[in-house]
Structure formats: structure tokens, C-alpha cells
Design a protein around this motif. Structure first.
Motif: not given
Length: 276
Positions: A202-213
Motif C-alpha cells: 500500500p505505498a503511494p505509488d500502488e496505482a501505478r504498480r498495479l497498472a503495470e501488473e
């Protein structure tokens, strides 16, 4: 009636498929203190049983469960998940014991296998340690909750999402969010092509990392060009808002019909099992 446990809360209710969405007859959520329940495939999950039992009792009162048996839903992050091509001469359970169980860091006799058929010769299998399941069953019993059946939240969600396959002819990637882990399932024309399971950060950049996943899952399924993306589970609304603000395209895996209980249906991954 469903009762779901996860790292951040116990929740539950009753819902049904109705017209263009899900209608919630009831819903309640009781938060848990940090560390009271820690989803893990190996170690005991219910680390503070008295606190979790108290939360379950409060939930049962809010939902007026009484002696009625419920479906107990266990969180993402406790099972080894796999998408298997199953030979014709064995069952999915037998094949999972051959392919998955030998690689687990606990004795084979402790492995319990759940199966979600996803087409001829294909199945999603979930392998869970017996002791992990027993911890959840024990705390539910301590809270006075009668268990009718047991399911895994990610499998309940996936079963519901696969009943609504998305765009005809195109690839769909479904994101199923739990408090501690998430699943990504890519399917096309009714065929599940890829399944991945990861821990959440749940780090601040989670949305970006989930988009990459999502993009990695799409490429693994053989289509790296902009899949149709749907999201359900804990934090679905916030994730969708973040993606849209960044110019991405995604939608809830399911929606509420009518006023209901004031919570977005997409936040409740277990609703996928309501019509199963």
C-alpha cells in the motif's frame, strides 16, 4: 449470507444479482486492529483470536445472523493459486497434488485443495494449509457463527466475473483486490488465459504498480495492446479514480442496483459468489 475475513476487517451481508447489477439486502463491516489477522499461506493467521471473535460477534449482531449458517469467506493471500491444464485421465485435485503440492514448504497431508472449473480440461486450483483453515473455523465457532460452507474470496470473485466475460472477442483483465494480496485474471471468449497472485504493497505509488501488473498479465495472456480492465475488492473505487485521473480506462467489475446499503458493490469481492 456471507461472512468474509481479511486483514483490515470482518464484513458480510447478503446480495443477489438483479437486472444490471447486484442488489444488497444487507451489509456490515467491523474493522480489525493492525496485526489481529495476518493472511499467510504458512503461519497461523488469526494472531489475536479474542479480538477477531469480538469483531465477528459484532458483525453477527449487525446482520442479525442468529443461528443461520453462513458461507465463511477466507482472504486472498492464504492459498497457492494455479491455472492448470488438467489431463483427461485425472481429476483437478489429483493433478494439483502432482503439480503443486510437492513444492509447498509443509507436509503434503496438510494440503487442502479447492477447485474452480474454468472450461473443458482447465481449472483454477487453490491449495491451502489445513492448519490455516482451522484457525479461521475456530475463531468463527468461538464467535458463535455457524458455518454452512467455506470458500476463498478470490475464487468467489473470479467465479462471478467469469459469468460476465466482458467484451466479445477482446481480452479482459480482472483485478481482484484483498487487503493483503490481489489476483489478476486474463480471459478472452470465455477462456481463462492467465492467472497471477501477488502481495499488496500500500505505498503511494500502488496505482501505478498495479497498472503495470495489468499490462504484464495482458502480455502473458498473449495480448499486450490495451485490454478491457475491471476491478473489484477492497479499495476498488480509489484505484479506479486514480487510474482515471492518470488517463487510464477501467471499470467496476460489478455495480450496485438501487440505493442498497450505501456501499459500492465493486468494493465487495465476495458478491461474485452470490449467484454461484
Amino acid at each position: 449470507m456471507f461472512v468474509a475475513l481479511d486483514a483490515g476487517s470482518v464484513s458480510g451481508g447478503a446480495g443477489a444479482r438483479s437486472g444490471g447489477g447486484y442488489r444488497l439486502a444487507s451489509h456490515a463491516r467491523v474493522p480489525l486492529g493492525a496485526g489481529a489477522l495476518t493472511p499467510s499461506p504458512f503461519a497461523p493467521n488469526v494472531t489475536r483470536p479474542a479480538e477477531v471473535a469480538d469483531a465477528l460477534r459484532e458483525l453477527a449482531r449487525a446482520l442479525r445472523i442468529g443461528p443461520a449458517p453462513v458461507c465463511l469467506l477466507l482472504p486472498d493471500g492464504i492459498a497457492r493459486l494455479g491455472l492448470l491444464e488438467v489431463p483427461a485421465d485425472v481429476t483437478p485435485q489429483e493433478y494439483a497434488r502432482f503439480r503443486i503440492v510437492p513444492g509447498l514448504p509443509y507436509p503434503p497431508e496438510e494440503a487442502i485443495i479447492d477447485v474452480l472449473p474454468v472450461g473443458p480440461g482447465r481449472a483454477v486450483v487453490a491449495v491451502v494449509r489445513r492448519g490455516v483453515i482451522e484457525g479461521y473455523e475456530a475463531v468463527a465457532e468461538q464467535a458463535g457463527i455457524s458455518q454452512d460452507r467455506l470458500d476463498l474470496t478470490p475464487l468467489a470473485a473470479l467465479s462471478g466475473l467469469l459469468r460476465e466475460p466482458g467484451d466479445a472477442g477482446g481480452l479482459t483483465v480482472d483485478v481482484i483486490l484483498g487487503d493483503a494480496a490481489f489476483c489478476l485474471a486474463a480471459h478472452q471468449d470465455g477462456v481463462l488465459r492467465a492467472l497471477r497472485n501477488r502481495r499488496r504493497d500500500p505505498a503511494p505509488d500502488e496505482a501505478r504498480r498495479l497498472a503495470e501488473e495489468v499490462q504484464r498479465t495482458s502480455a502473458l495472456a498473449g495480448d499486450g495492446a490495451g485490454p478491457h480492465v475491471r476491478v473489484v475488492g477492497a479499495g476498488a473505487s480509489d484505484l479506479l479514480a486514480s487510474w482515471r485521473a492518470a488517463g487510464g480506462a477501467a471499470e467496476p467489475g460489478w455495480r450496485s442496483e438501487g440505493t442498497g446499503t450505501g456501499i459500492e458493490a465493486s468494493e465487495l469481492a465476495w458478491l461474485g459468489g452470490a449467484t454461484g
